[in-house]
Design an enzyme around this catalytic site. Structure first.
Site, PDB file in Angstrom:
ATOM      1  N   CYS B 121       0.814  -1.218   0.000  1.00  0.00           N
ATOM      2  CA  CYS B 121       0.000   0.000   0.000  1.00  0.00           C
ATOM      3  C   CYS B 121       0.849   1.271   0.000  1.00  0.00           C
ATOM      4  O   CYS B 121       0.331   2.370  -0.171  1.00  0.00           O
ATOM      5  CB  CYS B 121      -0.945  -0.007   1.196  1.00  0.00           C
ATOM      6  SG  CYS B 121      -2.002  -1.461   1.223  1.00  0.00           S
ATOM      7  N   HIS B 255      -3.410   6.918   2.460  1.00  0.00           N
ATOM      8  CA  HIS B 255      -3.828   5.607   1.989  1.00  0.00           C
ATOM      9  C   HIS B 255      -5.174   5.274   2.631  1.00  0.00           C
ATOM     10  O   HIS B 255      -5.377   5.512   3.818  1.00  0.00           O
ATOM     11  CB  HIS B 255      -2.783   4.560   2.374  1.00  0.00           C
ATOM     12  CG  HIS B 255      -3.232   3.169   2.090  1.00  0.00           C
ATOM     13  ND1 HIS B 255      -3.666   2.778   0.840  1.00  0.00           N
ATOM     14  CD2 HIS B 255      -3.380   2.087   2.894  1.00  0.00           C
ATOM     15  CE1 HIS B 255      -4.032   1.519   0.886  1.00  0.00           C
ATOM     16  NE2 HIS B 255      -3.878   1.075   2.115  1.00  0.00           N
ATOM     17  N   ASN B 286     -10.126  -0.370  -0.112  1.00  0.00           N
ATOM     18  CA  ASN B 286      -8.679  -0.182  -0.045  1.00  0.00           C
ATOM     19  C   ASN B 286      -8.073  -0.737  -1.336  1.00  0.00           C
ATOM     20  O   ASN B 286      -8.141  -1.932  -1.585  1.00  0.00           O
ATOM     21  CB  ASN B 286      -8.170  -0.941   1.191  1.00  0.00           C
ATOM     22  CG  ASN B 286      -6.653  -1.003   1.291  1.00  0.00           C
ATOM     23  OD1 ASN B 286      -5.934  -0.719   0.338  1.00  0.00           O
ATOM     24  ND2 ASN B 286      -6.162  -1.404   2.457  1.00  0.00           N
TER      25      ASN B 286
END
Lengths: 80, 330
Positions: B121, B255, B286
């Site tokens: 990520c 994020h 996500n």
């Protein structure tokens, strides 16, 4: 050294900020989960906040034992 | 003998961004067929209402090509000027070759240097740090950075800790030389002591032996603790290193791992109300490495954020790894 009441009051502010619980509800005999409706993620955040605010280290195995506001205050008193 | 050194531009900046979202909309009720959970629980714990997964004819390559094509067209940079391609991904399921050379070929980028990076990520911000260094160091003049993920392929639909978290998608940026600085110093690092906090349940080898495709697993509370503690401080350092005060910031694109992590970062950073905050998690989930450029494109397209504004971006995830910068929006 902060008194028990001072630590409780500061912790109450933190619990209010993270979980929206009214500060006056955050009393020593209250259980975070059962009485104050703090969920597991908010609990993690409160403990991270305690580490920051009171300069204590709360290992994961200890955090499981901090069920009431009084447990947390006693831990902070003993380790700060 | 005097050896020549490469000489780059004094500064670099992002020239354009593009993104691609797949077609299949997956809502929480759909996933609750497979896990003992509810729309209410998932929404309350994560902020996610729905996410997009790849459907018929869509895969990581198609998503990356779409996002990259959009970014290149918007940048106005000619294809033959792009001399390097970096793909940030953890969901290109071939040990080798990398996805980047194939993508460069499909896009018609000639013999651009091309390679993949694996920083989960944080992949976009890791790639941005590399691209910026390449331009300033003279290794490349224009760089295409693509972050693409199809985590749905490695999602265990029956794992009530992760089944609802991830969405597929891709985002891309074109970077180039600049007279003024558009990318602040990177603040990055890793904590391999928490290697297991986000992990695969099998290696490729043990998965083959067991006859299963490896899936992703997560110790949610450990990650939440790290993100709300350590990462909050790292986000502050991004501002400090760039010499930007919270009042000078226009946009915050963290994020999108969990809306409640974003809430905590906001509280810690004490950002003023006027700062626009990315919340794409509600409808995209996500998107791993692709999250930040997808959110950047969404905010610019909707008009909530504007070209030339100052944005703080920070990615964090499996490794554990993190990276963040203050940037000027394209």
């Amino acid at each position: 050294m902060a008194t028990t009441e001072e630590i409780r009051a500061q912790l109450a502010e933190l619990v209010n900020e993270v979980a929206g619980v009214p500060v006056e509800d955050v009393q020593l005999d209250k259980s975070f989960v059962d009485d104050l409706d703090v969920d597991s993620l908010a609990m993690v955040e409160i403990l991270v906040g305690c580490e920051e605010k009171f300069g204590v280290n709360i290992p994961d195995e200890e955090s499981k034992n901090l069920k009431t506001v009084g447990d947390a205050v006693a831990y902070i008193e003993a380790h700060s | 003998m005097s050896l020549k050194a490469s000489i780059g531009s004094p500064f670099a900046r992002i020239l354009a961004v593009g993104s691609a979202t797949p077609s299949r909309v997956i809502d929480n009720d759909y996933l609750c067929q497979f896990i003992d959970s509810s729309d209410e629980w998932i929404t309350q714990r994560t902020g996610i209402k729905e996410r997009r997964w790849v459907g018929e004819g869509e895969n990581i390559e198609t998503l990356c090509v779409t996002a990259a094509t959009s970014a290149i067209e918007r940048s106005g940079v000619a294809l033959d000027q792009i001399d390097a391609v970096i793909v940030a991904t953890i969901s290109h399921y071939e040990q080798t070759p990398a996805l980047a050379p194939k993508l460069a070929h499909q896009l018609g980028l000639g013999d651009a240097a091309a390679y993949d990076i694996s920083a989960a990520c944080a992949g976009f911000s890791y790639g941005l740090a590399q691209a910026e260094a390449m331009i300033r160091g003279g290794q490349a003049t224009y760089v295409l950075l693509v972050a693409g993920e199809t985590i749905s392929d490695i999602t265990d639909l029956t794992d009530r800790g992760t089944a609802f978290l991830f969405g597929d998608g891709a985002g891309a940026v074109v970077l180039g030389p600049s007279e003024t600085n558009g990318i602040g110093p990177v603040v990055w690092g890793s904590d391999g002591g928490q290697y297991d906090a986000i992990r695969m349940n099998h290696t490729i080898g043990s998965g083959v032996k067991a006859g299963v495709f490896p899936t992703i697993q997560m110790d949610g509370q450990a990650v939440f603790k790290w993100a709300t503690g350590y990462i909050a401080k790292a986000a502050r350092r991004c501002l400090d290193e760039a010499g930007i005060s919270p009042e000078e910031l226009d946009v915050f694109i963290p994020h999108q791992a969990n809306n409640r992590i974003t809430d905590t970062l906001l509280r810690y950073l004490k950002l003023p109300e006027k700062v626009v905050v990315a919340r794409t998690i509600t409808h995209l989930g996500n998107n791993s490495a692709a999250t930040i450029p997808m959110a950047m494109d969404a905010l610019l397209t909707s008009g909530e954020a504007k070209s030339g504004q100052t944005a703080l971006i920070i990615g964090f995830g499996a490794g554990l790894v993190y990276a963040g910068q203050v940037i000027t929006l394209p």
